[in-house]
Design a protein around this motif. Sequence first.
Motif, PDB file in Angstrom:
ATOM      1  N   ILE A 131     -10.490   6.398  -5.778  1.00  0.00           N
ATOM      2  CA  ILE A 131      -9.213   6.899  -5.275  1.00  0.00           C
ATOM      3  C   ILE A 131      -9.374   7.475  -3.866  1.00  0.00           C
ATOM      4  CG2 ILE A 131      -7.446   8.659  -5.647  1.00  0.00           C
ATOM      5  CD1 ILE A 131      -8.041   8.296  -8.686  1.00  0.00           C
ATOM      6  N   ASN A 132     -10.484   8.152  -3.616  1.00  0.00           N
ATOM      7  CA  ASN A 132     -10.700   8.784  -2.319  1.00  0.00           C
ATOM      8  C   ASN A 132     -11.140   7.801  -1.241  1.00  0.00           C
ATOM      9  OD1 ASN A 132     -10.063  11.361  -3.316  1.00  0.00           O
ATOM     10  ND2 ASN A 132     -12.170  11.678  -4.034  1.00  0.00           N
ATOM     11  N   ASN A 133     -11.771   6.695  -1.623  1.00  0.00           N
ATOM     12  CA  ASN A 133     -12.365   5.795  -0.636  1.00  0.00           C
ATOM     13  C   ASN A 133     -11.628   4.471  -0.466  1.00  0.00           C
ATOM     14  OD1 ASN A 133     -15.180   7.030   0.212  1.00  0.00           O
ATOM     15  ND2 ASN A 133     -14.991   7.366  -1.990  1.00  0.00           N
ATOM     16  N   VAL A 134     -10.796   4.083  -1.436  1.00  0.00           N
ATOM     17  CA  VAL A 134     -10.095   2.799  -1.352  1.00  0.00           C
ATOM     18  C   VAL A 134      -8.599   3.044  -1.536  1.00  0.00           C
ATOM     19  CG1 VAL A 134      -9.988   0.431  -2.200  1.00  0.00           C
ATOM     20  CG2 VAL A 134     -12.124   1.708  -2.368  1.00  0.00           C
ATOM     21  N   PRO A 135      -7.874   3.365  -0.478  1.00  0.00           N
ATOM     22  CA  PRO A 135      -6.433   3.580  -0.624  1.00  0.00           C
ATOM     23  C   PRO A 135      -5.704   2.280  -0.909  1.00  0.00           C
ATOM     24  CG  PRO A 135      -7.061   3.636   1.693  1.00  0.00           C
ATOM     25  CD  PRO A 135      -8.335   3.552   0.915  1.00  0.00           C
ATOM     26  N   GLY A 136      -4.617   2.384  -1.645  1.00  0.00           N
ATOM     27  CA  GLY A 136      -3.828   1.202  -1.970  1.00  0.00           C
ATOM     28  C   GLY A 136      -3.072   1.383  -3.269  1.00  0.00           C
ATOM     29  N   GLU A 137      -2.376   0.327  -3.659  1.00  0.00           N
ATOM     30  CA  GLU A 137      -1.560   0.381  -4.871  1.00  0.00           C
ATOM     31  C   GLU A 137      -2.417   0.582  -6.121  1.00  0.00           C
ATOM     32  OE1 GLU A 137       1.593   0.422  -4.868  1.00  0.00           O
ATOM     33  OE2 GLU A 137       2.126  -0.231  -2.857  1.00  0.00           O
ATOM     34  N   LEU A 138      -3.571  -0.097  -6.172  1.00  0.00           N
ATOM     35  CA  LEU A 138      -4.432   0.034  -7.345  1.00  0.00           C
ATOM     36  C   LEU A 138      -5.026   1.433  -7.449  1.00  0.00           C
ATOM     37  CD1 LEU A 138      -5.693  -1.317  -9.776  1.00  0.00           C
ATOM     38  CD2 LEU A 138      -7.526  -2.170  -8.305  1.00  0.00           C
ATOM     39  N   ASP A 166      -3.563   4.112  -6.416  1.00  0.00           N
ATOM     40  CA  ASP A 166      -2.469   4.969  -6.892  1.00  0.00           C
ATOM     41  C   ASP A 166      -2.348   4.904  -8.415  1.00  0.00           C
ATOM     42  OD1 ASP A 166      -1.971   5.599  -4.260  1.00  0.00           O
ATOM     43  OD2 ASP A 166      -0.338   4.153  -4.040  1.00  0.00           O
ATOM     44  N   GLU A 167      -2.507   3.705  -8.974  1.00  0.00           N
ATOM     45  CA  GLU A 167      -2.452   3.575 -10.426  1.00  0.00           C
ATOM     46  C   GLU A 167      -3.640   4.279 -11.086  1.00  0.00           C
ATOM     47  OE1 GLU A 167      -0.254   2.473 -12.491  1.00  0.00           O
ATOM     48  OE2 GLU A 167       1.172   1.882 -10.939  1.00  0.00           O
ATOM     49  N   PHE A 168      -4.823   4.138 -10.495  1.00  0.00           N
ATOM     50  CA  PHE A 168      -5.989   4.839 -11.041  1.00  0.00           C
ATOM     51  C   PHE A 168      -5.816   6.351 -10.949  1.00  0.00           C
ATOM     52  CE2 PHE A 168      -8.997   1.036 -10.330  1.00  0.00           C
ATOM     53  CZ  PHE A 168      -8.776   0.622 -11.628  1.00  0.00           C
ATOM     54  N   ALA A 169      -5.177   6.815  -9.884  1.00  0.00           N
ATOM     55  CA  ALA A 169      -4.916   8.249  -9.752  1.00  0.00           C
ATOM     56  C   ALA A 169      -3.979   8.727 -10.860  1.00  0.00           C
ATOM     57  CB  ALA A 169      -4.308   8.550  -8.382  1.00  0.00           C
ATOM     58  N   ARG A 170      -3.011   7.903 -11.214  1.00  0.00           N
ATOM     59  CA  ARG A 170      -2.107   8.283 -12.309  1.00  0.00           C
ATOM     60  C   ARG A 170      -2.847   8.274 -13.643  1.00  0.00           C
ATOM     61  NH1 ARG A 170       4.076   6.061 -12.981  1.00  0.00           N
ATOM     62  NH2 ARG A 170       4.620   7.294 -14.818  1.00  0.00           N
ATOM     63  N   VAL A 171      -3.730   7.285 -13.842  1.00  0.00           N
ATOM     64  CA  VAL A 171      -4.544   7.261 -15.058  1.00  0.00           C
ATOM     65  C   VAL A 171      -5.399   8.509 -15.154  1.00  0.00           C
ATOM     66  CG1 VAL A 171      -6.468   6.076 -16.197  1.00  0.00           C
ATOM     67  CG2 VAL A 171      -4.565   4.757 -15.271  1.00  0.00           C
ATOM     68  N   ASP A 190      -1.436  -0.613 -17.755  1.00  0.00           N
ATOM     69  CA  ASP A 190      -1.215  -2.039 -17.986  1.00  0.00           C
ATOM     70  C   ASP A 190       0.269  -2.358 -18.084  1.00  0.00           C
ATOM     71  OD1 ASP A 190      -1.550  -4.720 -18.667  1.00  0.00           O
ATOM     72  OD2 ASP A 190      -1.742  -4.266 -20.799  1.00  0.00           O
ATOM     73  N   GLU A 191       1.039  -1.513 -18.762  1.00  0.00           N
ATOM     74  CA  GLU A 191       2.481  -1.739 -18.870  1.00  0.00           C
ATOM     75  C   GLU A 191       3.175  -1.577 -17.529  1.00  0.00           C
ATOM     76  OE1 GLU A 191       3.979   0.868 -21.819  1.00  0.00           O
ATOM     77  OE2 GLU A 191       2.929  -0.097 -23.500  1.00  0.00           O
ATOM     78  N   ARG A 192       2.697  -0.643 -16.706  1.00  0.00           N
ATOM     79  CA  ARG A 192       3.333  -0.437 -15.404  1.00  0.00           C
ATOM     80  C   ARG A 192       3.030  -1.578 -14.440  1.00  0.00           C
ATOM     81  NH1 ARG A 192       1.249   4.809 -16.133  1.00  0.00           N
ATOM     82  NH2 ARG A 192      -0.443   4.305 -14.674  1.00  0.00           N
ATOM     83  N   VAL A 193       1.825  -2.105 -14.497  1.00  0.00           N
ATOM     84  CA  VAL A 193       1.403  -3.097 -13.512  1.00  0.00           C
ATOM     85  C   VAL A 193       1.790  -4.511 -13.948  1.00  0.00           C
ATOM     86  CG1 VAL A 193      -0.592  -4.103 -12.352  1.00  0.00           C
ATOM     87  CG2 VAL A 193      -0.459  -1.634 -12.691  1.00  0.00           C
ATOM     88  N   ASP A 194       1.517  -4.856 -15.226  1.00  0.00           N
ATOM     89  CA  ASP A 194       1.843  -6.174 -15.786  1.00  0.00           C
ATOM     90  C   ASP A 194       1.169  -7.291 -14.987  1.00  0.00           C
ATOM     91  OD1 ASP A 194       2.937  -7.953 -17.546  1.00  0.00           O
ATOM     92  OD2 ASP A 194       4.851  -8.111 -16.497  1.00  0.00           O
ATOM     93  N   VAL A 195      -0.155  -7.177 -14.834  1.00  0.00           N
ATOM     94  CA  VAL A 195      -0.973  -8.190 -14.169  1.00  0.00           C
ATOM     95  C   VAL A 195      -2.035  -8.652 -15.167  1.00  0.00           C
ATOM     96  CG1 VAL A 195      -2.614  -8.602 -12.299  1.00  0.00           C
ATOM     97  CG2 VAL A 195      -0.546  -7.271 -11.863  1.00  0.00           C
TER      98      VAL A 195
END
Length: 251
Positions: free
Chosen positions: A135-142, A144-149, A167-172
């Motif tokens: 979370i601290n070294n790779v900013p981006g959408e993923l 952000d999801e890991f930060a929420r997890v 998984d439900e939020r991303v649906d990938v």
Amino acid sequence: ADLGFGYGKLMQRFGGRFNPPEYVESVRRKHLQAGITDPDKVERFLALRVLGFVFIPLWLITMLIWNPLGLSGLLQLAATGLGVLIGALGPSNSLSKRVEARQVAITRQLPDTLDLLVISVEAGLGFEQALDRVINNVPGELSDEFARVLGESRAGSSRSDALRAMDERVDVPEIRSFVMSMIQADTFGVSIGRVLRSQSDEMRIKRRQKAQETAQKAPVKMMIPMVFCIFPALFVVVLGPAILSIMENFS
């Protein structure tokens, strides 16, 4: 504050009343997939969709009867059809494009993010500490999801539930495979580092296969502009002088 509260209640009542509950739930899910967590924006979207369908008959009357732009023939029909499409599909299409763009960004970030997770876990960090480093070294959408997890886990939710919610939020599909592997590792006591390593290798193979598939589709997609744009001009340049010479000889 009262004006904001009243406005939000008005939008919620207006948007929810004229949309079926199943559609409202699907819109909420799509907003989550697009990374939009503000519930007011969901209500605004529903209200905008209703207003779009109200706009369609008004636009038809304006263009076909009043016709303030003075258009006629095919141009008038094209402008009318464009307005109808914008009113009917504009908000939904815009939201779907945003969801698709976010899913593509997450899919592209996943292999590199998994590599950093593998390195962090194999260096001796726990899974939560490895997520914190990502979370601290790779900013981006993923991230952000890991930060929420990570936030849900620290708030008392289990790791499995937090990953399933992601998984439900991303649906990938790639994220679903990653989540299922992590849940199975927790269930059966498998080494997380080994699971992450196998997932990282699998994601890199999938990314290479997608790149090869895209490269193989490129010649087929190039045929249409070549046939209709490049070949006619090339034929004119190559065959034009010959045709003119033949016409002069026969005349």
